[in-house]
Design a protein around this motif. Structure first.
Motif, PDB file in Angstrom:
ATOM      1  N   UNK A  15       0.831  -1.191   0.000  1.00  0.00           N
ATOM      2  CA  UNK A  15       0.000   0.000   0.000  1.00  0.00           C
ATOM      3  C   UNK A  15       0.863   1.237   0.000  1.00  0.00           C
ATOM      4  N   UNK A  16       0.231   2.403  -0.042  1.00  0.00           N
ATOM      5  CA  UNK A  16       0.920   3.686   0.030  1.00  0.00           C
ATOM      6  C   UNK A  16       0.559   4.354   1.356  1.00  0.00           C
ATOM      7  N   UNK A  17       1.565   4.665   2.140  1.00  0.00           N
ATOM      8  CA  UNK A  17       1.363   5.360   3.408  1.00  0.00           C
ATOM      9  C   UNK A  17       1.958   6.756   3.282  1.00  0.00           C
ATOM     10  N   UNK A  18       1.104   7.736   3.082  1.00  0.00           N
ATOM     11  CA  UNK A  18       1.566   9.102   2.842  1.00  0.00           C
ATOM     12  C   UNK A  18       2.168   9.706   4.101  1.00  0.00           C
ATOM     13  N   UNK A  60      -2.420  14.358   7.379  1.00  0.00           N
ATOM     14  CA  UNK A  60      -3.690  13.752   6.972  1.00  0.00           C
ATOM     15  C   UNK A  60      -4.370  13.117   8.156  1.00  0.00           C
ATOM     16  N   UNK A  61      -5.255  12.181   7.843  1.00  0.00           N
ATOM     17  CA  UNK A  61      -6.051  11.588   8.901  1.00  0.00           C
ATOM     18  C   UNK A  61      -5.181  10.818   9.887  1.00  0.00           C
ATOM     19  N   UNK A  62      -5.621  10.852  11.132  1.00  0.00           N
ATOM     20  CA  UNK A  62      -4.974  10.103  12.207  1.00  0.00           C
ATOM     21  C   UNK A  62      -6.042   9.278  12.920  1.00  0.00           C
ATOM     22  N   UNK A  63      -5.929   7.965  12.992  1.00  0.00           N
ATOM     23  CA  UNK A  63      -4.849   7.187  12.387  1.00  0.00           C
ATOM     24  C   UNK A  63      -4.977   7.114  10.864  1.00  0.00           C
ATOM     25  N   UNK A  64      -3.865   6.900  10.173  1.00  0.00           N
ATOM     26  CA  UNK A  64      -3.924   6.869   8.712  1.00  0.00           C
ATOM     27  C   UNK A  64      -4.668   5.651   8.195  1.00  0.00           C
TER      28      UNK A  64
END
Length: 277
Positions: free
Chosen positions: A144-147, A151-155
């Motif tokens: 996956x891609x973890x930006x 951004x949102x927490x938790x991602x």
């Protein structure tokens, strides 16, 4: 952050997403501005990025799985004693320190989980590309891609399953560790490997797991925290990691300082064994 059932690998992945994103952000900040270099007792380099990222991971693992011991590279280098444990985490918070120092984006965050000598779970995050590789509860490997952007927490990460490819003996692609020189040259010659690509860190395991290569031979010194997460991911994708004699690489060898023997990571089953050619 609450303790989780360590046997639920999906829950473990979810719990670790904020951890590796925080460590990745820290590392990329230092990567952009540069770091001072220190030398460990074995003369290998270490930086503040290694140490601070490890502290982030250790603090969160203590909350996520307080009953599971952790073997972490910088703690061991600092002299922390370790004894036999049936279950434990292996952490390399910044795998590829030499390349990190040189400004090459070939470093990774490795978190592996070992049970009874076998790598059972793996998570590898590549901060420069934001690629994330994991094993999940169904026993398969995913990417996956973890930006790293705010951004949102938790991602949240959308994963897709990855599998190794069937090797074509005529077009084998091998990844070489940048630091090993010609140590595995004879194996590559025996296999008639024409495309050998130098690459750093545990990302070699990940690319083979994703079907982007066929093998990685390492006949130099490595440690269990360098390989456990990668082995778990590669095996879950259909590959194998073996000694030159064809035996699986195993873990928990505290009596030899968690050093690995020589090994080869294969996209499928071994294509070569010592003495077979």
């Amino acid at each position: 952050m609450q303790p989780i059932d360590i046997e639920d690998h999906d829950a473990l992945v979810t719990a670790l997403l904020p951890t590796v994103r925080a460590a990745g952000r820290l590392e990329m900040a230092y990567f952009a501005k540069g770091v001072e270099i220190e030398q460990k007792a074995d003369r290998s380099p270490v930086t503040i990025a290694d140490r601070e990222a490890e502290l982030v991971i250790l603090a969160d693992l203590a909350k996520i799985a307080p009953e599971i011991p952790v073997v972490a590279e910088e703690e061991i280098a600092a002299g922390r004693p370790c004894e036999y444990a049936r279950r434990f985490f292996l952490v390399d918070a910044l795998d590829g320190t030499r390349l990190f120092i040189r400004g090459k984006p070939e470093f990774s965050i490795n978190i592996g989980y070992v049970e009874d000598g076998k790598a059972r779970f793996g998570l590898i995050y590549l901060p420069p590309s934001e690629r994330l590789f994991v094993t999940r509860a169904d026993g398969f490997a995913y990417e996956g891609q973890l930006s790293l952007a705010p951004g949102e927490e938790p991602p949240e990460v959308t994963f897709h399953r990855i599998t190794t490819r069937t090797p074509d003996p005529e077009t084998l692609v091998a990844f070489n560790s940048r630091g090993t020189g010609s140590a595995s040259a004879q194996l590559l010659a025996d296999l008639k490997v024409a495309d050998a690509r130098p690459l750093g860190s545990a990302m070699k395991f990940c690319l083979i797991a994703a079907g982007e290569g066929d093998l990685y031979a390492r006949f130099g010194e490595t440690y269990e925290w360098d390989t456990a997460a990668g082995q778990a991911i590669l095996e879950a994708a259909g590959g194998s990691v073996t000694t030159p004699e064809g035996e699986p690489l195993t873990y928990g060898h505290f009596q030899r300082g968690f050093r690995n023997g020589h090994f080869v990571a294969w996209g499928r089953q071994p294509l070569w064994r010592r003495g077979s050619t």
